[in-house]
Structures are given as structure tokens and as C-alpha cells.
Scaffold this active site. Structure first.
Site, PDB file in Angstrom:
ATOM      1  N   GLY A  31     116.570 122.986  67.400  1.00  0.00           N
ATOM      2  CA  GLY A  31     116.568 121.737  66.674  1.00  0.00           C
ATOM      3  C   GLY A  31     117.828 121.354  66.531  1.00  0.00           C
ATOM      4  O   GLY A  31     118.678 121.746  66.885  1.00  0.00           O
ATOM      5  N   LEU A  32     117.880 119.826  66.349  1.00  0.00           N
ATOM      6  CA  LEU A  32     119.040 119.027  66.212  1.00  0.00           C
ATOM      7  C   LEU A  32     119.852 119.962  65.024  1.00  0.00           C
ATOM      8  O   LEU A  32     119.286 120.351  63.994  1.00  0.00           O
ATOM      9  CB  LEU A  32     118.764 117.721  65.705  1.00  0.00           C
ATOM     10  CG  LEU A  32     118.194 116.866  66.843  1.00  0.00           C
ATOM     11  CD1 LEU A  32     117.788 115.558  66.278  1.00  0.00           C
ATOM     12  CD2 LEU A  32     118.964 116.719  68.275  1.00  0.00           C
ATOM     13  N   SER A 105     120.504 124.991  70.937  1.00  0.00           N
ATOM     14  CA  SER A 105     119.972 125.237  72.178  1.00  0.00           C
ATOM     15  C   SER A 105     119.171 124.050  72.980  1.00  0.00           C
ATOM     16  O   SER A 105     117.950 124.246  72.973  1.00  0.00           O
ATOM     17  CB  SER A 105     119.127 126.470  72.039  1.00  0.00           C
ATOM     18  OG  SER A 105     117.982 126.534  70.904  1.00  0.00           O
TER      19      SER A 105
END
Length: 208
Positions: A31-32, A105
Site C-alpha cells: 500500500g501507499l 512494493s
């Protein structure tokens, strides 16, 4: 590389499972920045540890201070960053551990590579789908502010892309779910998959 051979272990994976009382797995948080990956990974780690599970957290910032300190944030370096972490997670799984990996990622192909490295039934992808607006509002490390000011290049969500998972095992928006709610849901999922039991262990008959 053709002259290299994998050296087998005297202690089998099954023996480690039976000793630990649970199966190994990798829980991959993506996630961000600011979506809650490290917070939830560590909360889950504590939850499992208190139930007698053998665990470890691989965190993006921590790994870049040692194993991957030679890597930057270009696309090529991001790919190598995730490849190395995937290999470490695989070794930890071979040692019988439940590993929580907290990494942005951003590329689907890299997450797919990690999934391919591991046993399919021992990989759990958790997508923290919290929006860019909410993550930027939190900005716990001040990174979005620096990226907006042009002080930080190749920052995911600002001038570098993030590719949401196509088929994550679990997904949570941490702007609408508490840490405890997310951790509880992940634990329930691990129980349903036979990784752990409600009290943290798997019986010998469940191993196979």
C-alpha cells in the site's frame, strides 16, 4: 551458477512445524506510504507472538538500513529491493517462521514474483487500500510534503506509480477500519487457512 547446489537441511520443514505448533507463512502488506503497513504488521506480530507463534517483521525502512542500503528508489532498485526481501522471507519460512513484510512494493509483477517464490498456500497478500488523499493527510514521516516540494524524487503516489493488487487475499481501508479490526480479521483468515489455531497452534494431524 551451474556449479552451485542446494544443500539440504538435517531438520525437515515438517519437524519445524511440529515443534513450533503452527505452519510458516509470509503476510505481505502492500500500500501507499502512510497506509498503515508497518503499524499493522507490528500489531499482528505482537498478537501472534503472545499466542506462542514464532514470528518476525521485515520492514521497508529497516531493511534499507542494512541488507538493501545500497539500493535507491529507481524502478530497477525497487525491483531488486523486493526480490531480495522475497528471498529472505522464503528462508524465514523454511525456518518455520510467520513473517510479516511491510513494503510499498508498488509493482504488481514484483509482488507476483514473491508469490511465485513461496508456497502458494503460505503467502497472504494484504492490500491496505487507503486513498492517496488520506495517506497524504496523515503524512507521518513528512515524506509527502517533501515530495510535493520537489525535495524527494520518485515518490510513490506523487511522481512514481502504484499498481494496486489484482487479487489480494485481503484488503482494508485503514481510514475506516481500526488497527485491532484489521489484525483480528487477518488472524481469523490465518485460522481459516490452517496456519494457526484460535489459540495460536496447529495440531500434528493438520500438517501436510
Amino acid at each position: 551458477m551451474k556449479d552451485l547446489h542446494w544443500h539440504g537441511h538435517a531438520t525437515s520443514r515438517l519437524a519445524r512445524v511440529e515443534m513450533n505448533g503452527h505452519r510458516p507463512c509470509t503476510i505481505w502488506f502492500t500500500g501507499l506510504s502512510g497506509s498503515g503497513k508497518s503499524t499493522i504488521a507490528n500489531a499482528l506480530d505482537g498478537w501472534l507472538h503472545r499466542r506462542g507463534c514464532h514470528t518476525y517483521v521485515l520492514d521497508g525502512d529497516n531493511v534499507r538500513q542494512g541488507l538493501n542500503k545500497d539500493l535507491g528508489f529507481s524502478e530497477q532498485d525497487r525491483v531488486e529491493n523486493i526480490r531480495r526481501v522475497g528471498e529472505v522471507a522464503k528462508l524465514f519460512n523454511d525456518a518455520g517462521l510467520i513473517v510479516s513484510c511491510a513494503f510499498i512494493s508498488p509493482y504488481e509483477k514484483d509482488r507476483h514474483l514473491v508469490r511465485q517464490l513461496l508456497n502458494e498456500d503460505e503467502y497472504v497478500e494484504v492490500f491496505l487500500s487507503t486513498s492517496l488523499a488520506d495517506c497524504e493527510r496523515r503524512d507521518p514521516k513528512g515524506l509527502y510534503r517533501k515530495a510535493r516540494a520537489g525535495e524527494l524524487a520518485n515518490f510513490t503516489g506523487i511522481d512514481s506509480p502504484y499498481e494496486p493488487p489484482v487479487r489480494p487475499n485481503l484488503a482494508f481501508d485503514t481510514s475506516t477500519h481500526t488497527v485491532n479490526e484489521v489484525v483480528g480479521a487477518i488472524f481469523d483468515y490465518l485460522v481459516a487457512k490452517g496456519i494457526v489455531r484460535q489459540h495460536g497452534a496447529v495440531g500434528r494431524a493438520s500438517v501436510g
